[in-house]
Scaffold this active site. Structure first.
Site, PDB file in Angstrom:
ATOM      1  N   TRP A  30     -10.446   1.146   5.458  1.00  0.00           N
ATOM      2  CA  TRP A  30     -11.111   0.316   4.416  1.00  0.00           C
ATOM      3  C   TRP A  30     -11.958  -0.872   4.783  1.00  0.00           C
ATOM      4  O   TRP A  30     -12.463  -1.386   3.997  1.00  0.00           O
ATOM      5  CB  TRP A  30      -9.701  -0.146   3.559  1.00  0.00           C
ATOM      6  CG  TRP A  30      -8.652  -0.911   4.443  1.00  0.00           C
ATOM      7  CD1 TRP A  30      -8.613  -2.199   4.629  1.00  0.00           C
ATOM      8  CD2 TRP A  30      -7.410  -0.221   4.806  1.00  0.00           C
ATOM      9  NE1 TRP A  30      -7.500  -2.270   5.145  1.00  0.00           N
ATOM     10  CE2 TRP A  30      -6.666  -1.180   5.295  1.00  0.00           C
ATOM     11  CE3 TRP A  30      -7.025   1.176   4.576  1.00  0.00           C
ATOM     12  CZ2 TRP A  30      -5.624  -1.094   6.021  1.00  0.00           C
ATOM     13  CZ3 TRP A  30      -5.677   1.233   5.273  1.00  0.00           C
ATOM     14  CH2 TRP A  30      -5.175   0.470   5.885  1.00  0.00           C
ATOM     15  N   GLU A  43      -5.145  -2.328  -0.856  1.00  0.00           N
ATOM     16  CA  GLU A  43      -4.194  -3.319  -1.049  1.00  0.00           C
ATOM     17  C   GLU A  43      -3.030  -2.937  -1.954  1.00  0.00           C
ATOM     18  O   GLU A  43      -1.978  -3.279  -1.926  1.00  0.00           O
ATOM     19  CB  GLU A  43      -5.134  -4.442  -1.877  1.00  0.00           C
ATOM     20  CG  GLU A  43      -5.900  -5.270  -0.992  1.00  0.00           C
ATOM     21  CD  GLU A  43      -5.413  -5.897   0.068  1.00  0.00           C
ATOM     22  OE1 GLU A  43      -4.128  -6.298  -0.116  1.00  0.00           O
ATOM     23  OE2 GLU A  43      -6.119  -6.265   1.023  1.00  0.00           O
ATOM     24  N   GLN A  48       4.491  -4.336   0.384  1.00  0.00           N
ATOM     25  CA  GLN A  48       5.611  -4.005   1.203  1.00  0.00           C
ATOM     26  C   GLN A  48       5.562  -2.847   2.127  1.00  0.00           C
ATOM     27  O   GLN A  48       6.585  -1.817   2.083  1.00  0.00           O
ATOM     28  CB  GLN A  48       6.559  -3.892   0.131  1.00  0.00           C
ATOM     29  CG  GLN A  48       6.814  -5.064  -0.614  1.00  0.00           C
ATOM     30  CD  GLN A  48       8.110  -5.044  -1.593  1.00  0.00           C
ATOM     31  OE1 GLN A  48       9.358  -4.577  -1.306  1.00  0.00           O
ATOM     32  NE2 GLN A  48       8.073  -5.819  -2.829  1.00  0.00           N
ATOM     33  N   THR A  49       4.227  -2.284   2.696  1.00  0.00           N
ATOM     34  CA  THR A  49       4.366  -1.307   3.345  1.00  0.00           C
ATOM     35  C   THR A  49       3.605  -1.605   4.662  1.00  0.00           C
ATOM     36  O   THR A  49       2.517  -2.235   4.506  1.00  0.00           O
ATOM     37  CB  THR A  49       3.588  -0.060   2.764  1.00  0.00           C
ATOM     38  OG1 THR A  49       4.199   0.137   1.501  1.00  0.00           O
ATOM     39  CG2 THR A  49       3.795   1.160   3.406  1.00  0.00           C
ATOM     40  N   LEU A  86       4.918   7.730  -0.043  1.00  0.00           N
ATOM     41  CA  LEU A  86       4.391   6.330   0.238  1.00  0.00           C
ATOM     42  C   LEU A  86       5.436   5.499  -0.363  1.00  0.00           C
ATOM     43  O   LEU A  86       5.586   4.266   0.019  1.00  0.00           O
ATOM     44  CB  LEU A  86       3.146   6.188  -0.037  1.00  0.00           C
ATOM     45  CG  LEU A  86       2.413   4.761   0.083  1.00  0.00           C
ATOM     46  CD1 LEU A  86       2.490   4.581   1.606  1.00  0.00           C
ATOM     47  CD2 LEU A  86       1.015   4.431  -0.308  1.00  0.00           C
ATOM     48  N   TYR A 126      -3.174 -12.734  -5.535  1.00  0.00           N
ATOM     49  CA  TYR A 126      -3.505 -12.290  -4.039  1.00  0.00           C
ATOM     50  C   TYR A 126      -4.483 -11.230  -3.786  1.00  0.00           C
ATOM     51  O   TYR A 126      -5.334 -11.299  -3.242  1.00  0.00           O
ATOM     52  CB  TYR A 126      -2.281 -12.025  -3.274  1.00  0.00           C
ATOM     53  CG  TYR A 126      -2.240 -11.241  -2.032  1.00  0.00           C
ATOM     54  CD1 TYR A 126      -3.170 -11.717  -1.118  1.00  0.00           C
ATOM     55  CD2 TYR A 126      -2.301  -9.839  -2.162  1.00  0.00           C
ATOM     56  CE1 TYR A 126      -3.582 -10.766   0.027  1.00  0.00           C
ATOM     57  CE2 TYR A 126      -2.285  -8.915  -1.082  1.00  0.00           C
ATOM     58  CZ  TYR A 126      -3.040  -9.253  -0.159  1.00  0.00           C
ATOM     59  OH  TYR A 126      -3.387  -8.475   0.942  1.00  0.00           O
ATOM     60  N   CYS A 205       2.772 -17.244  20.722  1.00  0.00           N
ATOM     61  CA  CYS A 205       1.980 -18.481  20.879  1.00  0.00           C
ATOM     62  C   CYS A 205       0.891 -18.516  21.781  1.00  0.00           C
ATOM     63  O   CYS A 205      -0.052 -19.243  21.755  1.00  0.00           O
ATOM     64  CB  CYS A 205       2.998 -19.577  20.661  1.00  0.00           C
ATOM     65  SG  CYS A 205       3.799 -19.624  19.316  1.00  0.00           S
TER      66      CYS A 205
END
Length: 381
Positions: A30, A43, A48-49, A86, A126, A205
């Protein structure tokens, strides 16, 4: 002074994160162009995937429905079949509804107005920010799981990040950071950093491009931030289904709506113990399998042995499904048995035709078990 109040801090984070993204970004399908339709599909699928799980589904889905018009024109069963495996099928229905709304209300083109995009089915703040920034480079902020973690650590937000005040702060920080050039790339970089470097546990980090700007790292709080609500324990559920075989065919039920898998086909199933995650309704509590199958399909059966059990998770539930072999009760004169006088649409299906039906992942696992040992279920080898 909070880090986000310093213009130099904001500019430094933007610059270093974009430079990192230019080198480290993954070649996701995408990202090949700025097509808002492809971004919308991705999106919706990514809720949650993981990215790794989505890529193959995305490619198949956009091959089946290459644009908004083709998706809007499709019937729901075809859309669910393309989404099959899915999970989160409510998202497939929302995507379908969003495509139809764009065609009906916006001439088939994704609107650029944030309020209009947020009004689309299944598209919240979002997702609207992700679409508008990636497709049109509009400086719309995003806060989802990965970016929320990055933002919370950058500014050392110690509050529980799903509650109002801490979450509002993170949206404010995201809005200030995305206000520069390349808004779409910046938002993707923020998510990419959370996915690849700023991990939930043991963040990397030492290789983080914005480590020197990270307040949580300066304070040694990477392990404590972000603060999340305590997880709710899964609720245990028990179900039973019958694999009813007659003349080499299998009895299948198409689940009525509303409910989690409305429109999906399944082996006739009854709910036994615990809350019903599918919201079947109508059968009453703890009905036995024989009576349940008759009420669902109109077919009287004789339940045989337990042949296979499987467990699966769905939302906040952990489900155990026991599958029994079964046969119809003998009919006078060998009359043809026609289902359909029950509560749900039912049909006899040849074993080879099971793959054509839209089913849940648990249903597919049971089909695989049947194909691996058909004789155990009364089917020919």
């Amino acid at each position: 002074m909070a880090p986000e109040d310093a213009s130099g801090w904001l500019a430094g984070v933007r610059e270093r994160l974009l430079a990192w993204f230019d080198v480290e970004k993954r070649p996701l399908p995408w990202r090949a162009d700025r097509d808002p339709y492809r971004i919308l599909v991705s999106e919706m699928m990514l809720v949650q995937t993981t990215v790794a799980a989505v890529v193959s589904y995305f490619d198949r889905f956009v091959a089946e429905f290459p644009d908004l018009a083709s998706l809007a024109a499709a019937d729901e069963e075809r859309v669910l079949k393309a989404w099959e495996g899915l999970g989160y099928y409510r998202r497939a229905r929302q995507l379908h509804a969003a495509a139809r709304a764009i065609v009906a209300d916006h001439g088939g083109g994704m609107p650029r107005d944030p309020a209009a995009v947020r009004a689309l089915p299944g598209v919240g703040r979002y997702m609207a920010g992700a679409i508008l920034s990636q497709a049109f480079d509009l400086p719309e902020p995003i806060v989802e799981a990965n970016s929320r973690r990055v933002l919370a650590r950058l500014v050392a937000e110690r509050g529980e990040v799903t509650t109002a005040k801490p979450l509002a702060r993170l949206w404010e920080v995201a809005g200030r950071l995305v206000a520069g050039e390349r808004a779409g790339d910046f938002n993707q970089a923020l998510m990419e950093l959370g996915a690849l470097v700023c991990a939930p546990r043991e963040p990397r980090c030492l290789i983080c491009p914005v480590a020197e700007s990270c307040e949580a790292r300066r304070l040694g709080l990477q392990a404590e931030i972000p603060r999340l609500p305590a997880r709710t324990a899964s609720q245990e559920v028990a179900e039973a289904c019958a694999v009813v075989v007659d003349a080499g065919r299998v009895l299948m039920v198409r689940r009525a709506g509303p409910g989690l898998w409305a429109g999906f086909w399944e082996f006739p199933t009854v709910h036994l113990v615990g809350p019903d995650p599918a919201g079947r309704g109508g059968l009453g509590p703890s009905i036995d399998l024989e009576r349940g199958v008759e009420r669902l399909t109109g077919v009287e059966i004789v339940v045989g042995s337990l042949v296979h059990s499987l467990s699966y998770g769905v939302t906040r539930y952990r489900v155990r499904l026991d599958a029994h072999a079964a046969t119809p009760r003998p009919r006078p004169g060998g009359a043809e048995l026609v289902p359909g006088s029950g509560m749900s649409a039912a049909a006899w299906v040849e074993p080879g035709g099971l793959r054509e039906l839209t089913m849940s992942a648990a249903g597919r696992r049971l089909v695989a078990a049947i194909r691996s040992d058909p004789a155990a279920w009364g089917l020919p080898e």
